[in-house]
Scaffold this active site. Structure first.
Site, PDB file in Angstrom:
ATOM      1  N   HIS B 132      -2.259   3.403  -9.329  1.00 23.32           N
ATOM      2  CA  HIS B 132      -1.807   2.507  -8.274  1.00 23.32           C
ATOM      3  C   HIS B 132      -0.494   1.877  -8.769  1.00 23.32           C
ATOM      4  O   HIS B 132      -0.328   1.671  -9.968  1.00 23.32           O
ATOM      5  CB  HIS B 132      -2.884   1.437  -8.100  1.00 23.32           C
ATOM      6  CG  HIS B 132      -2.697   0.527  -6.931  1.00 23.32           C
ATOM      7  ND1 HIS B 132      -1.825  -0.524  -6.961  1.00 23.32           N
ATOM      8  CD2 HIS B 132      -3.283   0.502  -5.716  1.00 23.32           C
ATOM      9  CE1 HIS B 132      -1.884  -1.172  -5.796  1.00 23.32           C
ATOM     10  NE2 HIS B 132      -2.759  -0.565  -5.025  1.00 23.32           N
ATOM     11  N   ASP B 210      -7.435   0.195 -15.726  1.00 22.18           N
ATOM     12  CA  ASP B 210      -7.452  -0.415 -14.401  1.00 22.18           C
ATOM     13  C   ASP B 210      -8.767  -0.012 -13.739  1.00 22.18           C
ATOM     14  O   ASP B 210      -8.932   1.130 -13.321  1.00 22.18           O
ATOM     15  CB  ASP B 210      -6.242   0.091 -13.608  1.00 22.18           C
ATOM     16  CG  ASP B 210      -6.306  -0.322 -12.147  1.00 22.18           C
ATOM     17  OD1 ASP B 210      -7.253  -1.030 -11.756  1.00 22.18           O
ATOM     18  OD2 ASP B 210      -5.395   0.088 -11.403  1.00 22.18           O
ATOM     19  N   GLN B 213     -11.111   0.204  -8.924  1.00 24.85           N
ATOM     20  CA  GLN B 213     -11.953   1.055  -8.083  1.00 24.85           C
ATOM     21  C   GLN B 213     -13.236   1.469  -8.802  1.00 24.85           C
ATOM     22  O   GLN B 213     -14.012   2.265  -8.263  1.00 24.85           O
ATOM     23  CB  GLN B 213     -11.198   2.316  -7.638  1.00 24.85           C
ATOM     24  CG  GLN B 213      -9.991   2.053  -6.775  1.00 24.85           C
ATOM     25  CD  GLN B 213     -10.342   1.508  -5.394  1.00 24.85           C
ATOM     26  OE1 GLN B 213     -11.501   1.523  -4.970  1.00 24.85           O
ATOM     27  NE2 GLN B 213      -9.338   1.017  -4.688  1.00 24.85           N
ATOM     28  N   LYS B 236     -12.528  -6.170  -3.690  1.00 25.15           N
ATOM     29  CA  LYS B 236     -13.028  -4.815  -3.444  1.00 25.15           C
ATOM     30  C   LYS B 236     -14.519  -4.704  -3.769  1.00 25.15           C
ATOM     31  O   LYS B 236     -15.112  -3.643  -3.641  1.00 25.15           O
ATOM     32  CB  LYS B 236     -12.247  -3.805  -4.290  1.00 25.15           C
ATOM     33  CG  LYS B 236     -10.769  -3.705  -3.900  1.00 25.15           C
ATOM     34  CD  LYS B 236     -10.062  -2.685  -4.763  1.00 25.15           C
ATOM     35  CE  LYS B 236      -8.547  -2.811  -4.729  1.00 25.15           C
ATOM     36  NZ  LYS B 236      -7.936  -2.386  -3.482  1.00 25.15           N
ATOM     37  N   CYS B 376      -0.303   2.841  -1.952  1.00 24.41           N
ATOM     38  CA  CYS B 376       0.342   2.316  -3.168  1.00 24.41           C
ATOM     39  C   CYS B 376       0.277   3.358  -4.285  1.00 24.41           C
ATOM     40  O   CYS B 376       0.047   3.035  -5.446  1.00 24.41           O
ATOM     41  CB  CYS B 376      -0.286   1.008  -3.627  1.00 24.41           C
ATOM     42  SG  CYS B 376      -0.104  -0.319  -2.445  1.00 24.41           S
TER      43      CYS B 376
END
Ligand SMILES: Cc1ncc(COP(=O)(O)O)c(C=O)c1O
Lengths: 138, 419
Positions: B132, B210, B213, B236, B376
């Protein structure tokens, strides 16, 4: 919303008018809309302060491409002053479909490239939002 | 984490879960909403909404400041939320959890605070085309500022990371830092994060994962993963926007300078000198989004009660349901893995002859919410050689009926465009 993809919009999208290269173009302007990844290159042939011919090349969503196609039909033969005076309201009304805030940038990309070419720009001066051309943010 | 679930049925009582989410009973353009844009943000259960309302209605006061009951109660809930997040991630202590507004702020905290002191001219930063923008642009800019070099790792045709390139990049030497995503928001691929971390650390690099997700969709254990930094966003994972965290071991945070300066993050201020507060508050300057953090605590409670493994299995069940049906639609191209190995419920596709934004617009008329755009992920779009994709992404409250409506909406879009 049901009215957004009217037949003439889809027709301009699938069969864009004045599409392709313009040999001998005097003014060319390219721009993109990062929201949809739309791209348009607008080429004008200006003679005696008139738009003698126009062609555009682009890819992107139906709204951006149809709007550009419709605009090219309108500006052909017009004086440079007339073209410079076209405003966003006029383009949106001319499109004749409801445009949500998120899609305004798509609908106005064609106008932005026409203006850029008419003014002989190579790069948009400052922020397009403040210039009143584009609006809406990703 | 390699998961190979081949569920023929969902382990969740989805009807009961849906009843907790007020927004899911809304209608859009006269149709029940089918919310399939969970990779962008999730909806919120009553339990989270109530936990936040309760603060405002009952005991709202600035945290860490007042000695009166409101402030003490709010502070206790805020710090309680930190304890919950720490437990959820299996962190060694709550001092390893720094609250930030979102994953992006978390990456920037690491880039400014750790990166600027440790990444030097000539160093290499390894990243991937799956990132991202929030886990790429901060490193790209840092590299520019200090004269470091970015090395990008590609993906194969199925969207999986090129391990050979990753290994070669590390072998090439001078790799100071590795910034990788756990799960791709564009393709739904889950990277072998634990193996990548181990390999990078063996090569002497510091690693940021990261997990924006990942944390919402599967069990993430920071101690098992072994990275140096991990970031995620609350919004999220059923929590409000404005909540999120950076995890790092205490010793790492101790060695870092603060990111933002101001109130709350100080111990003692004089004209000559300021000393910093203890962890984790050293990194939490100004009034935090404490109500959002309390909402995050409630979201963690909710997810734990449902069970992360079951949520993951449910999403794979839906993915397994939708993939073959999508493949059966003429003119549809699916990006990313077509199997259920190492993936989550993110499905990216395009419909030939219809731009993704027009697809999403027509879906809207059907009450189906999906994302269209570059997500993104412009590096990934360039790699796939498309300007944009349409993306459906699932969560614990989605159903096979909603998947059917997705397929129906594609048929509707094809009909409008005559393709
Ligand atoms: C993989 C990944 N990383 C980072 C982010 C950024 O999250 P936020 O916008 O909450 O900071 C996202 C959000 O889309 C994401 O999917």
């Amino acid at each position: 919303m049901d009215d957004m993809y009217r037949d003439y919009i889809l027709d301009h999208y699938k069969n864009p008018r004045n599409s392709g290269d313009l040999p001998g173009a005097t003014n060319t302007y390219h721009d993109t809309n990062p929201l949809c990844g739309d791209e348009i290159t607008m080429a004008l042939l200006i003679e005696d302060d008139k738009v003698k011919d126009v062609r555009f090349k682009g890819r992107g969503c139906a709204i951006s491409q149809a709007s550009a196609s419709i605009l090219t039909e309108e500006i052909k033969g017009k004086s440079l002053d007339e073209v410079k005076a076209i405003d966003r309201q006029h383009v949106l009304e001319n499109l004749g479909i409801p445009i949500s805030p998120a899609r305004t940038k798509c609908a106005l990309l064609g106008l932005k490239t026409v203006k850029g070419a008419a003014w002989g720009l190579s790069e948009w001066p400052g922020d397009a939002n403040t210039a009143g051309i584009a609006s809406g943010k990703e | 984490m390699a998961v190979s679930v081949r569920a023929a049925a969902t382990p969740l009582d989805v009807g009961r879960i849906r009843a907790d989410f007020p927004i899911l009973s809304r209608k859009v353009h006269g149709k029940p909403v089918a919310y399939l844009d969970n990779a962008a943000t999730s909806q919120k259960p009553r339990q989270v909404i109530d936990a936040m309302s309760r603060v405002f209605e009952d005991h709202n006061a600035n945290i860490h400041r007042g000695v009166y009951e409101f402030s003490e109660t709010t502070t206790a809930e805020f710090e309680g939320a930190r304890e919950k997040v720490a437990r959820f991630l299996n962190a060694a202590s709550a001092r390893e959890i720094v609250f930030v507004r979102n994953a992006t702020e978390g990456v920037n905290l690491v880039a400014y605070s750790w990166g600027r002191d440790n990444i030097k001219a000539g160093d290499r930063i390894v990243s991937t085309v799956l990132e991202h923008h929030s886990n790429f642009v901060p490193w790209q800019q840092l590299a520019k500022d200090v004269g470091a070099e970015i090395v990008m790792i590609d993906i194969d045709d199925d969207g999986r990371l090129r391990r050979d390139q990753f290994t070669a990049a590390l072998k090439g030497g001078r790799v100071k830092f590795v910034a990788i995503t756990y799960t791709s928001n564009g393709l739904g691929v889950v990277l072998p994060a634990k193996e990548l971390v181990a390999e990078a650390k063996a090569a002497g690099a510091t690693v940021l994962v990261d997990a924006a997700q990942a944390v919402p969709h599967q069990k993430v254990d920071v101690r098992d993963l072994g990275a140096d930094f991990l970031v995620f966003s609350g919004h999220k994972m059923l929590a409000p926007p404005g909540s999120g965290a950076v995890w790092a071991p205490e010793a790492t945070f101790e060695r870092m300078r603060p990111f933002l300066y101001g109130g709350d993050m100080i111990m003692k201020v004089s004209v000559e000198k300021t000393t910093w507060n203890e962890l984790p508050w050293k990194f939490e300057a100004g009034t935090s989004s404490y109500v959002d953090a309390i909402g995050l605590g409630a979201a963690v409670d909710y997810l734990e009660a449902v069970g992360m493994d079951k949520i993951h299995e449910h999403e794979l069940f839906l993915t397994g349901y939708v993939l073959p049906r999508l493949e059966d639609v003429p003119g549809v191209t699916i990006y990313g893995p077509k199997t259920l190995d190492d993936r989550v419920g993110v499905v990216s596709f395009n419909v030939e002859g219809v731009h993704p934004h027009d697809v999403a617009q027509i879906f809207d008329r059907e009450g189906v919410c999906v994302r269209a755009g570059h997500h993104c992920n412009q590096l990934l779009m360039a790699k796939l050689d498309v300007p944009a994709t349409t993306r459906a992404s699932f969560y614990l409250y989605n159903t096979t009926e909603e998947c059917d409506r997705l397929i129906g909406a594609i048929q509707a879009a094809k009909k409008v465009f005559g393709v």
